[in-house]
Design a protein around this motif. Structure first.
Motif, PDB file in Angstrom:
ATOM      1  N   LEU A  41       0.819  -1.216   0.000  1.00  0.00           N
ATOM      2  CA  LEU A  41       0.000   0.000   0.000  1.00  0.00           C
ATOM      3  C   LEU A  41       0.849   1.260   0.000  1.00  0.00           C
ATOM      4  N   GLY A  42       2.169   1.095   0.107  1.00  0.00           N
ATOM      5  CA  GLY A  42       3.051   2.236   0.009  1.00  0.00           C
ATOM      6  C   GLY A  42       3.626   2.728   1.324  1.00  0.00           C
ATOM      7  N   PHE A  43       3.359   2.006   2.405  1.00  0.00           N
ATOM      8  CA  PHE A  43       3.901   2.417   3.698  1.00  0.00           C
ATOM      9  C   PHE A  43       5.364   2.005   3.831  1.00  0.00           C
ATOM     10  N   GLU A  44       6.125   2.810   4.563  1.00  0.00           N
ATOM     11  CA  GLU A  44       7.427   2.378   5.069  1.00  0.00           C
ATOM     12  C   GLU A  44       7.134   1.685   6.405  1.00  0.00           C
ATOM     13  N   VAL A  45       7.498   0.411   6.519  1.00  0.00           N
ATOM     14  CA  VAL A  45       7.060  -0.376   7.669  1.00  0.00           C
ATOM     15  C   VAL A  45       8.187  -0.573   8.675  1.00  0.00           C
ATOM     16  N   LEU A  46       7.895  -0.249   9.919  1.00  0.00           N
ATOM     17  CA  LEU A  46       8.771  -0.536  11.053  1.00  0.00           C
ATOM     18  C   LEU A  46       8.148  -1.687  11.827  1.00  0.00           C
ATOM     19  N   GLN A  47       8.973  -2.442  12.553  1.00  0.00           N
ATOM     20  CA  GLN A  47       8.448  -3.597  13.271  1.00  0.00           C
ATOM     21  C   GLN A  47       8.992  -3.653  14.689  1.00  0.00           C
ATOM     22  N   ALA A  48       8.178  -4.237  15.573  1.00  0.00           N
ATOM     23  CA  ALA A  48       8.608  -4.462  16.950  1.00  0.00           C
ATOM     24  C   ALA A  48       7.955  -5.748  17.460  1.00  0.00           C
ATOM     25  N   GLY A  49       8.677  -6.468  18.320  1.00  0.00           N
ATOM     26  CA  GLY A  49       8.195  -7.761  18.799  1.00  0.00           C
ATOM     27  C   GLY A  49       7.437  -7.707  20.106  1.00  0.00           C
ATOM     28  N   ASP A  50       7.386  -6.547  20.735  1.00  0.00           N
ATOM     29  CA  ASP A  50       6.591  -6.381  21.958  1.00  0.00           C
ATOM     30  C   ASP A  50       6.389  -4.889  22.208  1.00  0.00           C
ATOM     31  N   GLY A  51       5.581  -4.561  23.205  1.00  0.00           N
ATOM     32  CA  GLY A  51       5.248  -3.172  23.462  1.00  0.00           C
ATOM     33  C   GLY A  51       6.438  -2.325  23.870  1.00  0.00           C
ATOM     34  N   ARG A  52       7.331  -2.897  24.649  1.00  0.00           N
ATOM     35  CA  ARG A  52       8.502  -2.155  25.114  1.00  0.00           C
ATOM     36  C   ARG A  52       9.389  -1.772  23.926  1.00  0.00           C
ATOM     37  N   GLU A  53       9.636  -2.764  23.070  1.00  0.00           N
ATOM     38  CA  GLU A  53      10.444  -2.516  21.878  1.00  0.00           C
ATOM     39  C   GLU A  53       9.757  -1.474  20.983  1.00  0.00           C
ATOM     40  N   ALA A  54       8.435  -1.538  20.925  1.00  0.00           N
ATOM     41  CA  ALA A  54       7.687  -0.588  20.096  1.00  0.00           C
ATOM     42  C   ALA A  54       7.836   0.838  20.620  1.00  0.00           C
ATOM     43  N   LEU A  55       7.812   1.001  21.931  1.00  0.00           N
ATOM     44  CA  LEU A  55       8.012   2.346  22.492  1.00  0.00           C
ATOM     45  C   LEU A  55       9.391   2.879  22.115  1.00  0.00           C
ATOM     46  N   ASP A  56      10.380   2.001  22.127  1.00  0.00           N
ATOM     47  CA  ASP A  56      11.723   2.418  21.721  1.00  0.00           C
ATOM     48  C   ASP A  56      11.742   2.846  20.250  1.00  0.00           C
ATOM     49  N   VAL A  57      11.016   2.113  19.419  1.00  0.00           N
ATOM     50  CA  VAL A  57      10.954   2.467  18.000  1.00  0.00           C
ATOM     51  C   VAL A  57      10.293   3.830  17.827  1.00  0.00           C
ATOM     52  N   VAL A  58       9.179   4.037  18.528  1.00  0.00           N
ATOM     53  CA  VAL A  58       8.466   5.317  18.418  1.00  0.00           C
ATOM     54  C   VAL A  58       9.372   6.451  18.890  1.00  0.00           C
TER      55      VAL A  58
END
Lengths: 174, 129
Positions: free
Chosen positions: B23-40
């Motif tokens: 769909l044209g998104f640049e996709v980031l990934q995280a394996g859990d909520g903690r890792e996701a907060l770090d990505v954000v």
């Protein structure tokens, strides 16, 4: 808990028809409708392959087990990951894909129970025999299925909520 | 436009990432909520337009991630879509009350996922049509 293929289903938290509907919906959503999941012959054992389990605690206490032969597990994984025929499938890929399938099975099975319950994390093992530690568990519902040439068995075990600890198997996730 | 896929299953991350990429998104990934907060956190001002969030994950589950994200005013612009096996009404209410915008129950078809993106106005293909 050793899976006994001759055990008679008891309890009515989920019917065999419910289980079949849930399983076919999941297979169709993730693997497409070209090759549907079909009822299989209970006499045909799944044989060596992959065994996945997820525990449910709350309104429905028990364990949901997915057994699939080795070739079928590889094909499920390949389809979910959209890998080509030449792409290598690693053991970790299979563990993750089969674990996700039992996770989705568990979530949908527990959702038909009126009382709230909690899902554990999936456990996946490979080997000849499906054997998870669940003392006093009772077979609640079971479906013997085929997907293409793959033999699949899905069973719901109720009773004391077991910790999903493998008593056999060489690979695991959780 | 960025999207963040949060799921402890690599298989599910790849399935969602494949569709979002198409769909044209640049996709980031995280394996859990903690890792996701770090990505954000690492995204600075270039936040993902949407995060898809599994519920049952080790370390930090999806609901805890939603609550943590919503606690930071700088991150309120992100759209949050729960993508989970948790199908009970009480769980859906909890997630929406915590700040999730949409809720997609596993299993889902690719069309169902796109429909949810449409509801959020986040389908780049449709936006260009």
């Amino acid at each position: 808990m050793s899976i006994d293929v001759n055990a008679a289903p008891t309890g009515f938290a989920i019917t065999d028809d419910d289980l079949l509907m849930i399983a076919t919906d999941i297979w169709a959503a993730y693997l497409g409708e070209e090759q549907p999941l079909m009822p299989g012959d209970p006499a045909n054992a799944v044989g060596p392959g992959w065994h996945a389990a997820i525990s449910v605690h709350g309104g429905l206490n028990g364990l949901i087990v997915l057994e699939i032969d080795a070739a079928g597990a590889t094909e499920v994984t390949r389809t979910m990951l959209a890998f080509g025929d030449e792409d290598p499938i690693e053991t970790g890929d299979i563990i993750d894909a089969i674990g996700e399938m039992v996770n989705v099975l568990g979530g949908n099975i527990k959702s038909i129970d009126p009382d709230p319950s909690t899902l554990g994390l999936p456990l996946v093992v490979s080997g000849d025999v499906c054997e998870f530690a669940a003392p006093d568990a009772t077979l609640n519902s079971v479906q013997n299925l085929t997907w293409g040439t793959a033999a699949i068995r899905i069973s719901v075990w109720s009773g004391a909520a077991p910790a999903p600890t493998p008593s056999s198997g060489k690979d695991s996730l959780s | 436009m960025r999207a963040l896929v949060i799921d402890d299953s690599r298989t599910m991350r790849m399935m969602l990432a494949r569709q979002l990429t198409q769909l044209g998104f640049e996709v980031l990934q995280a394996g859990d909520g903690r890792e996701a907060l770090d990505v954000v956190e690492s995204c600075g001002d270039d936040l993902p337009a949407i995060a898809t969030i599994d519920w049952n994950m080790p370390v930090m589950n999806g609901l805890e991630f939603v609550q943590a994200l919503r606690a930071n005013p700088a991150w309120r612009g992100m759209n949050l879509m729960m993508v989970t096996t948790e199908a009970e009404q009480s769980q859906i209410v909890r997630a929406l009350a915590a700040g999730a915008h949409e809720y997609l129950i596993k299993p889902f078809t690719p069309d169902a996922f796109v429909d949810k993106l449409d509801l959020l106005g986040l389908n780049p293909v449709r936006s260009l049509a």
